[in-house]
Design a protein around this motif. Structure first.
Motif, short mmCIF file in Angstrom:
data_model
loop_
_atom_site.label_atom_id
_atom_site.label_comp_id
_atom_site.label_asym_id
_atom_site.label_seq_id
_atom_site.Cartn_x
_atom_site.Cartn_y
_atom_site.Cartn_z
N PRO A 147 0.83 -1.22 0.00
CA PRO A 147 0.00 0.00 0.00
C PRO A 147 0.86 1.26 0.00
O PRO A 147 2.02 1.24 0.41
CB PRO A 147 -0.80 -0.12 1.30
N LYS A 148 0.28 2.33 -0.48
CA LYS A 148 0.97 3.62 -0.47
C LYS A 148 1.11 4.13 0.96
O LYS A 148 0.42 3.66 1.87
CB LYS A 148 0.20 4.63 -1.33
N GLN A 187 7.71 3.28 4.15
CA GLN A 187 6.77 2.59 3.27
C GLN A 187 7.30 1.21 2.87
O GLN A 187 6.56 0.22 2.87
CB GLN A 187 6.51 3.45 2.02
N PRO A 228 -2.12 0.62 5.00
CA PRO A 228 -1.16 1.71 4.76
C PRO A 228 -0.64 2.33 6.05
O PRO A 228 -1.35 2.42 7.05
CB PRO A 228 -1.98 2.74 3.96
#
Length: 577
Positions: free
Chosen positions: A6-7, A379, A387
């Motif tokens: 996920p971002k 990230q 996220p």
């Protein structure tokens, strides 16, 4: 590369605040910081978003700051300037001004960060050198050697130095004056004054337009910036500082009702200035306790934010792990009293403090790379389908004078890099709240964990040490507690009319602000401590005067002397020691 990862969602959150610098007895401004930050920082921060429409961030505007910005706009409209320094800029004859006004000019106009705001301008630097030459020759502080032209040029250069970089790049008046450099005429001073008027009067509409376009979210703070947990209970200090000495007073009388008054007034003001109710609250100094967060939830706030240290202490108090910030920090938590819930976000101290204290010393390109790479690392360390949400929260006005060009290149490059990054989403707190409250949130694995215990504290070190727990700070609280008891006693007599009641309530609210306690202590400079010490005592004296009660002798003696050399002149503090 794992394309399913996920971002990362980034909440970049700029806090804008100035305490009330007016002496309500005279209605004059005692210090000029509101209007100076307006033409430098509030103006620049709006500009960077106007020219980077893909960037999305959140701002916090404290109501008492908005009130002062609006007050300056009204002063310009009515041509009744109540700020003595600003009035001198537009004064035609500087030959016959008083010694007091001369003092104000020379004492104020060299007060800026020398390296970035004075030394880049040779003409301004020469004015300082001239003053340093004649100062030893003055007798009885007489300004015989400083001509009206000298004072005019000094006033102009001080205001030019405080102009934001966006004004320097887009405003022809500012550009022409900086090019001319010397022998400014009265007409030229008026031109600069008009630029200041136009800039300040346009600020609130500019931020409102950014908000209405969806590019920014704007949150609020209890009206006069009081520390809610301490108004509610001094003993909340002991959560993070079990051995801290407390004020002699057991607590702040009527703290619950005063806290509610600040919260409800903030909501009303926010709606007045921005045409919408705020969904989020940055409690003054990020200071929270379970009681304070519950109060915000009770008054319909969806979210609040505070410091990383508060989260770590709260997890330990809740007997949960706080071993690795990558496991616990990058997510919101739900705080509930069983009836009202609020989502709480916690700042990444390292990233926030890098902007506040480290990046000014680096080339902007290197600083932006470091920031973006740190986010990319967070990230890439995410091995779940949920996220990571990173909250970077800091002062939006005081850092920039330490950066070259008021942070112009850093902010421009930062917004460009972040808004174009394939794995980073610039977002706002309410967007995240909506994401967690969406009908498919549970299917997406989005469920905010409940934080069972809150260890009361602030964004500075996770404690209240900046505001209570030392001799000077505790004395300031005891003086306020005594004034509040007098206030309650007078109100119980029901002898004040509506206008008098409003005046005393307003004066009390000013005295309850956090800034006075921030400045007391030996780690801040003597000059800064002295000006805030005097203004705090003046505010308490005004309160007793309005109440028609004798003024305690203690208010004629200074509370704190200062003498330290805090980072960035004491206007900001780090999240961790």
């Amino acid at each position: 590369m794992n394309t399913a990862r996920p971002k990362l969602f980034l909440n970049l959150y700029w806090h804008m605040h100035q305490p009330d610098y007016r002496d309500l007895a005279t209605n004059k401004y005692v210090l000029p910081w509101t209007y100076l930050h307006a033409i430098k920082d509030y103006s620049d921060m709006a500009y960077h978003l106007e020219v980077n429409p893909k960037a999305r961030v959140s701002f916090n505007f404290v109501p008492i700051l908005l009130e002062q910005l609006d007050d300056y706009a009204q002063q310009f409209k009515q041509n009744t300037i109540r700020d003595p320094l600003l009035a001198l800029l537009a004064k035609e004859n500087l030959t016959d001004i008083s010694n007091e006004e001369c003092h104000l000019i020379v004492q104020s106009c060299f007060k800026s960060h020398h390296e970035k705001m004075l030394s880049p301008f040779p003409h301004y630097q020469r004015l300082l050198h001239m003053y340093q030459l004649v100062e030893p020759m003055m007798t009885n502080d007489q300004f015989h050697y400083l001509s009206a032209q000298y004072k005019a040029d000094l006033l102009v250069w001080y205001h030019l130095a405080w102009c934001g970089e966006s004004l320097r790049r887009t405003n022809t008046v500012v550009q022409e004056l900086m090019t001319k450099g010397v022998l400014f005429t009265y007409e030229e001073r008026l031109q600069l004054y008009d630029v200041i008027a136009e800039t300040i009067s346009g600020l609130i509409p500019r931020y409102k337009a950014l908000m209405q376009s969806g590019q920014i979210e704007i949150s609020t703070t209890p009206y006069y910036h009081p520390i809610l947990p301490l108004l509610l209970d001094f003993k909340s200090t002991l959560d993070a500082m079990p051995d801290a000495p407390l004020p002699e007073s057991n607590g702040y009388a009527g703290g619950q009702s005063r806290s509610i008054a600040h919260i409800t007034a903030a909501k009303k003001a926010h709606e007045h200035y921005f045409g919408a109710m705020p969904r989020g609250m940055w409690p003054a100094e990020g200071a929270v306790s379970h009681a304070a967060l519950s109060l915000m939830a009770e008054y319909d706030f969806d979210w609040a934010a505070t410091g990383q240290g508060v989260l770590a202490n709260s997890l330990l108090k809740s007997q949960l792990s706080a071993d690795d910030k990558h496991d616990y920090l990058y997510q919101p938590y739900r705080v509930t009293n069983g009836k009202n819930d609020i989502l709480c976000f916690f700042r990444d101290d390292q990233l926030s403090d890098k902007i506040g204290f480290e990046y000014a010393k680096m080339h902007s390109h290197d600083a932006v790379n470091d920031f973006v790479q740190t986010l990319a690392q967070i990230q890439s360390n995410n091995h779940s389908s949920i996220p990571k949400i990173v909250s970077v929260i800091l002062d939006g006005e005081n850092a920039w004078e330490y950066f070259p060009y008021n942070g112009f290149y850093f902010l421009s490059e930062l917004y460009t890099a972040l808004s174009n990054h394939p794995d980073i989403v610039m977002t706002t707190f309410s967007d995240i709240v909506d994401m967690y409250q969406a009908s498919n949130a549970l299917d997406e694995g989005l469920s905010a964990k409940v934080l069972p215990q809150i260890a009361a504290g602030s964004w500075v070190y996770g404690t209240f040490s900046t505001w209570i727990g030392s001799k000077d700070k505790n004395l300031a609280w005891d003086l306020l507690c005594a004034a509040k008891k007098t206030y309650d006693k007078v109100l119980a007599r029901n002898a004040l009319n509506k206008q008098q009641l409003e005046a005393v309530e307003r004066q009390l609210a000013i005295c309850e602000g956090s800034d006075w306690f921030w400045w007391f202590g030996d780690y801040n400079s003597s000059d800064s401590v002295s000006s805030f010490d005097q203004l705090y005592r003046r505010n308490l004296i005004n309160l007793y005067t309005l109440l028609g009660e004798p003024i305690p002798d203690a208010l004629y003696h200074k509370i704190s002397a200062g003498g330290g050399n805090a980072d960035n002149a004491g206007t900001m503090r780090r999240g961790q020691e």
